[in-house]
Design a protein around this motif. Structure first.
Motif, short mmCIF file in Angstrom:
data_model
loop_
_atom_site.label_atom_id
_atom_site.label_comp_id
_atom_site.label_asym_id
_atom_site.label_seq_id
_atom_site.Cartn_x
_atom_site.Cartn_y
_atom_site.Cartn_z
N GLN A 17 50.91 27.46 34.50
CA GLN A 17 51.59 28.73 34.68
C GLN A 17 51.25 29.70 33.54
N GLY A 18 50.70 30.85 33.91
CA GLY A 18 50.43 31.89 32.94
C GLY A 18 49.15 31.74 32.16
N VAL A 19 48.41 30.64 32.33
CA VAL A 19 47.16 30.45 31.60
C VAL A 19 46.10 31.39 32.19
N ARG A 20 45.46 32.19 31.35
CA ARG A 20 44.47 33.16 31.82
C ARG A 20 43.09 32.52 31.81
N VAL A 21 42.53 32.32 33.00
CA VAL A 21 41.25 31.63 33.16
C VAL A 21 40.26 32.57 33.82
N TRP A 22 39.10 32.77 33.19
CA TRP A 22 38.03 33.57 33.77
C TRP A 22 36.93 32.64 34.23
N VAL A 23 36.56 32.75 35.50
CA VAL A 23 35.57 31.87 36.12
C VAL A 23 34.27 32.64 36.28
N VAL A 24 33.22 32.21 35.57
CA VAL A 24 31.92 32.87 35.63
C VAL A 24 30.99 32.01 36.49
N GLU A 25 30.71 32.48 37.70
CA GLU A 25 29.96 31.72 38.69
C GLU A 25 29.26 32.71 39.62
N ASP A 26 27.94 32.51 39.85
CA ASP A 26 27.21 33.47 40.67
C ASP A 26 27.31 33.19 42.17
N ASP A 27 27.79 32.02 42.55
CA ASP A 27 28.00 31.71 43.97
C ASP A 27 29.37 32.27 44.38
N PRO A 28 29.41 33.35 45.17
CA PRO A 28 30.70 33.98 45.46
C PRO A 28 31.66 33.08 46.23
N GLU A 29 31.14 32.22 47.10
CA GLU A 29 32.03 31.36 47.88
C GLU A 29 32.69 30.32 46.98
N TRP A 30 31.89 29.68 46.13
CA TRP A 30 32.45 28.67 45.23
C TRP A 30 33.38 29.33 44.20
N ARG A 31 33.00 30.51 43.72
CA ARG A 31 33.84 31.23 42.77
C ARG A 31 35.20 31.54 43.38
N ALA A 32 35.20 32.00 44.62
CA ALA A 32 36.46 32.32 45.30
C ALA A 32 37.29 31.06 45.53
N LEU A 33 36.62 29.95 45.85
CA LEU A 33 37.34 28.70 46.09
C LEU A 33 38.02 28.20 44.82
N VAL A 34 37.28 28.26 43.71
CA VAL A 34 37.85 27.83 42.43
C VAL A 34 39.01 28.74 42.04
N ALA A 35 38.81 30.05 42.17
CA ALA A 35 39.86 31.00 41.80
C ALA A 35 41.12 30.77 42.63
N GLU A 36 40.95 30.56 43.92
CA GLU A 36 42.10 30.33 44.79
C GLU A 36 42.86 29.08 44.37
N GLU A 37 42.12 28.02 44.05
CA GLU A 37 42.76 26.77 43.64
C GLU A 37 43.55 26.94 42.34
N LEU A 38 42.96 27.62 41.37
CA LEU A 38 43.63 27.80 40.09
C LEU A 38 44.85 28.70 40.21
N VAL A 39 44.76 29.72 41.06
CA VAL A 39 45.92 30.58 41.29
C VAL A 39 47.07 29.78 41.90
N LEU A 40 46.75 28.89 42.83
CA LEU A 40 47.77 28.05 43.44
C LEU A 40 48.47 27.17 42.40
N HIS A 41 47.78 26.87 41.32
CA HIS A 41 48.34 26.04 40.28
C HIS A 41 48.92 26.85 39.13
N GLY A 42 49.11 28.14 39.34
CA GLY A 42 49.84 28.96 38.38
C GLY A 42 49.02 29.76 37.41
#
Length: 259
Positions: A17-42
């Protein structure tokens, strides 16, 4: 009757909760998948497509942890990790398809805190981020204790006269209107110093000493960026302005409410 187990996701939400994570990834699909998962976890997540774009973002904002793919267009993740380690104390996680011992050693030598091989299971990434953030908080607390006077470090923050308070061991800022904000390790260290001296200037040198055990290697501009970001986050979360004033040549001042 067997005790009902708490859902794993609910536990994970509290952990990130509240941890600010920046995901640097050139594959937009994988980047979106990772971002969605981390958002779900706060987590508070920002997806970025290249190292060059990451540097542009860092010029105006900051984060707690950067997740870097090693193979990127332009500058690669290893080079970026070396640069980030020189300029800041954010957590660095490298992700790559090359999982050999030599590759891992190279990544860790470049400054990464954690090296994860693909194919990457998202629960493993979540657990790694939680573990890293916990270690970062412990390091920040240790550095603060080394630079602060023992008696002052042990004393609770006094009444500031502002209506604002620090709770949960200093990890939560509470506003006069009852709203709260989870703090990063750096924000906590700075606010603890300011809350100990309400109405009195706190020098930049003292605040920097609370942030790092090597103040001579610390870029003072990062303190200004941190304070700017904190003010913005406080306003967004509480709809109030943090009563913090910058004093030219003197530092910062936590302003008590005028009676």
């Amino acid at each position: 009757m067997e005790k009902k187990q708490e859902p794993p996701l609910a536990e994970a939400v509290r952990r990130l909760q509240g941890v600010r994570v920046w995901v640097v990834e050139d594959d937009p699909e994988w980047r979106a998948l990772v971002a969605e998962e981390l958002v779900l976890h706060g987590a508070v997540v920002r997806g970025i497509g290249s190292v060059e774009a990451l540097y542009r973002e860092l010029a105006v904002d900051a984060c707690d942890i950067v997740v870097l793919d090693v193979v990127l267009p332009g500058e690669d993740g290893l080079s970026a990790a070396r640069h980030l380690r020189r300029i800041g104390d954010m957590g660095i996680v490298l992700v790559t398809g090359r999982g050999g011992a030599a590759d891992m050693a190279q990544g860790l030598s470049a400054g990464a805190d954690c090296y994860l091989a693909k194919p990457l299971e998202l629960p493993v990434l979540v657990a790694a981020l939680h573990s890293l953030h916990r270690r970062m908080a412990a390091r920040a607390g240790s550095a603060y204790r080394e630079t602060a006077e023992p008696a002052r470090a042990a004393a609770p923050a006094p009444d500031t006269g502002t209506g604002w308070s620090l709770r949960a061991g200093g990890w939560e800022l509470c506003s006069p209107n009852g709203q709260s904000l989870a703090l990063s390790a750096a924000e906590r260290a700075v606010l603890q110093e300011l809350f100990r001296a309400p109405g009195s200037p706190v020098s930049r040198e003292r605040l920097i000493a609370a942030l790092t055990s090597t103040p001579h290697d610390f870029n003072p501009h990062r303190l200004e960026v941190l304070v700017h970001r904190l003010r913005t986050r406080v306003r967004d979360a509480t709809h109030l302005a943090l009563p913090l004033r910058a004093l030219r040549g003197a530092g910062y001042l936590l302003v008590p409410v005028q009676s």
